[in-house]
Each structure stands twice: as structure tokens, then as C-alpha cells.
Design an enzyme around this catalytic site. Structure first.
Site, PDB file in Angstrom:
ATOM      1  N   THR A  67       0.935  -1.268  -0.184  1.00  0.00           N
ATOM      2  CA  THR A  67       0.019   0.108   0.004  1.00  0.00           C
ATOM      3  C   THR A  67       0.888   1.070  -0.092  1.00  0.00           C
ATOM      4  OG1 THR A  67      -0.057   0.210   2.502  1.00  0.00           O
ATOM      5  CG2 THR A  67      -1.657  -1.278   1.164  1.00  0.00           C
TER       6      THR A  67
ATOM      7  N   ALA B  61       3.169  -0.919   4.712  1.00  0.00           N
ATOM      8  CA  ALA B  61       2.388   0.037   5.102  1.00  0.00           C
ATOM      9  C   ALA B  61       3.366   1.143   4.986  1.00  0.00           C
ATOM     10  CB  ALA B  61       1.874  -0.186   6.580  1.00  0.00           C
TER      11      ALA B  61
ATOM     12  N   ILE C  43       7.785  -2.219   6.899  1.00  0.00           N
ATOM     13  CA  ILE C  43       7.540  -0.696   6.832  1.00  0.00           C
ATOM     14  C   ILE C  43       8.264  -0.162   5.687  1.00  0.00           C
ATOM     15  CG2 ILE C  43       8.323   1.317   7.999  1.00  0.00           C
ATOM     16  CD1 ILE C  43       8.800  -0.955  10.599  1.00  0.00           C
ATOM     17  N   LYS C  44       7.413   0.781   4.995  1.00  0.00           N
ATOM     18  CA  LYS C  44       7.822   1.323   3.762  1.00  0.00           C
ATOM     19  C   LYS C  44       8.023   2.665   4.090  1.00  0.00           C
ATOM     20  CE  LYS C  44       5.540   0.761  -0.843  1.00  0.00           C
ATOM     21  NZ  LYS C  44       4.615   0.787  -1.322  1.00  0.00           N
ATOM     22  N   VAL C  45       9.647   2.993   3.439  1.00  0.00           N
ATOM     23  CA  VAL C  45       9.921   4.243   3.673  1.00  0.00           C
ATOM     24  C   VAL C  45      10.522   4.841   2.348  1.00  0.00           C
ATOM     25  CG1 VAL C  45      10.731   3.896   6.124  1.00  0.00           C
ATOM     26  CG2 VAL C  45      12.479   3.334   4.301  1.00  0.00           C
TER      27      VAL C  45
END
Ligand code: G3P
Length: 217
Positions: free
Chosen positions: A27, A56, A82-84
Site C-alpha cells: 500500500t 504500510a 515498513i515502507k520508507v
């Protein structure tokens, strides 16, 4: 090649999941906006349905902010990635969060050098955006090929997650080049089943079958 669904449409994900087609979900803020849902609520629902990684995305622009948001998102479920973003701050956050044993997806990658930095920072996934490079009349698949070569040269464990996939042809090319994962909207995954000769052949079989006058059941 693993299939991730690039969507927060719970029903569409469930449809594909029932067929065993979903190895994970991705997402981003635009996808959350499109879903009209609360980020934590919809992400929790997806994590309960899908056992693979569910990305996310953080929205802070500084490393400390990303780290804080990442830890908060990771509380949703054990399968959160965890998306960065691929900025210097994002690389710092990636290093800290991956050192804590969390899955990190470094997104908005548009060059092989960026992908090299993400691997050095311990990323679980690197997300090169194919379609957005194609939009600029560049060949997004060239980037996947370059990253594949570099990661293989040095045995990096970071998985190449081909993103911004817009067509069934993108899926095929990503698989041919050796992307570890491709994330695509549900309609693109479904369109992989389409072929005009399949439809034509089926029509002909149905016409001939009707002429036999037979029934199987
Ligand atoms: O996986 C990244 C994706 O959500 C971006 O796709 O089509 O907006 O470039 P697109």
C-alpha cells in the site's frame, strides 16, 4: 516470482487470495486515499487475511519521524513491512528499523545506485517503479535488469519488488528478468489470464459441443 497485490481493496485482495495468488500486499498513501479507509484499520484487516508481508508506508520526511511511525505501523501485525522512501532520511530509517529485525520496503526507487544504497542499509525489499519510468519514455525494465545484476554480483539478500506495474506484459518481463516479487493492482493480475486465442478457441469448442447434442452432467 512472488505476487503482491498493490491495493487496499479488501474484497479484491480476498478474491485473489482465495486462488492462492497473493504472496503479500503493498500500500502507499495514494492507495489508502483511494480505499477511503483508516490506514490502521484497513491494514489490520489485510494482515489478518494475508500471511505474507503487507507494506504500510510512513509519511514523515525525517529519519526519526519515519522510525517512530514505522514502529507504530509494525504494532498492527507481525507481517508488516515498513515502507520508507528512498531519501537519505529513508535510508537511515531503513538501517535502524532493519537492525531491529523489522521488514523494510524502500520505495520510490528510480536508479540502480539508489537500489545499491538500500541493500547496504539492510532493506528487505527495494521497490523500483517501472511504470513511472516508462511514462518518461525510459525503459523501467532496464532498471530491474541492472539491479538484478548488481544484487547477484554481491549476493545481496534484498528482494527486488517490481512496482508501478501497469500491464500483464510488465509482469512477464519482470519474471523473465528475475524480479523476486512483482506488485500489481488486482485488475493487472487478472488480465494475465486473458488471450484472444483462448476466447476464440473456447467459442469454437462450444459451438462444436452444442452440435454433438451431448451432456457431461
Ligand atoms: O507500487 C507502486 C505503485 O502503487 C505506484 O504505481 O501506477 O501509481 O505508478 P503507479
Amino acid at each position: 516470482m512472488k505476487f503482491f497485490v498493490d491495493s487496499a481493496d479488501v474484497e479484491a485482495i480476498a478474491d485473489l487470495n482465495d486462488l492462492g495468488m497473493v504472496d503479500g500486499v503493498t500500500t502507499n498513501p495514494s492507495i489508502i486515499l483511494k480505499s477511503g479507509r483508516d490506514i490502521k484499520e484497513v491494514t489490520r484487516e489485510i494482515c489478518e487475511m494475508v500471511s505474507g508481508p503487507v507494506s504500510a508506508e510512513t509519511v514523515a520526511l525525517d529519519a526519526d519521524g519515519m522510525i517512530g511511525e514505522g514502529r507504530e505501523l509494525a504494532r498492527i501485525a507481525d507481517n508488516i513491512a515498513i515502507k520508507v522512501p528512498l531519501t537519505w532520511a529513508g535510508l537511515k530509517a531503513c538501517k535502524t528499523l532493519s537492525d531491529e529485525g523489522r521488514m523494510v520496503n524502500v520505495t520510490l526507487c528510480f536508479s540502480a545506485n539508489q537500489a545499491l544504497l538500500a541493500a547496504k542499509a539492510g532493506a528487505t525489499f527495494i521497490s523500483p517503479f517501472i511504470g513511472r519510468l516508462d511514462d518518461l519514455n525510459l525503459d523501467g525494465m532496464d532498471l530491474i535488469a541492472e539491479i538484478r545484476k548488481i544484487y547477484d554480483n554481491y549476493d545481496f539478500g534484498t528482494q527486488i519488488l517490481a512496482a508501478s506495474i501497469r500491464s500483464a506484459n510488465h509482469m512477464k518481463e519482470a519474471a523473465l528478468i528475475g524480479a523476486d516479487v512483482a506488485t500489481a493492482p488486482p485488475n493487472v493480475i487478472k488480465s494475465m489470464a486473458n488471450h484472444v486465442l483462448t476466447d476464440k478457441g473456447l467459442d469454437a469448442f462450444m459451438l462444436d459441443w452444442a452440435k454433438t447434442g451431448q451432456k457431461i452432467l
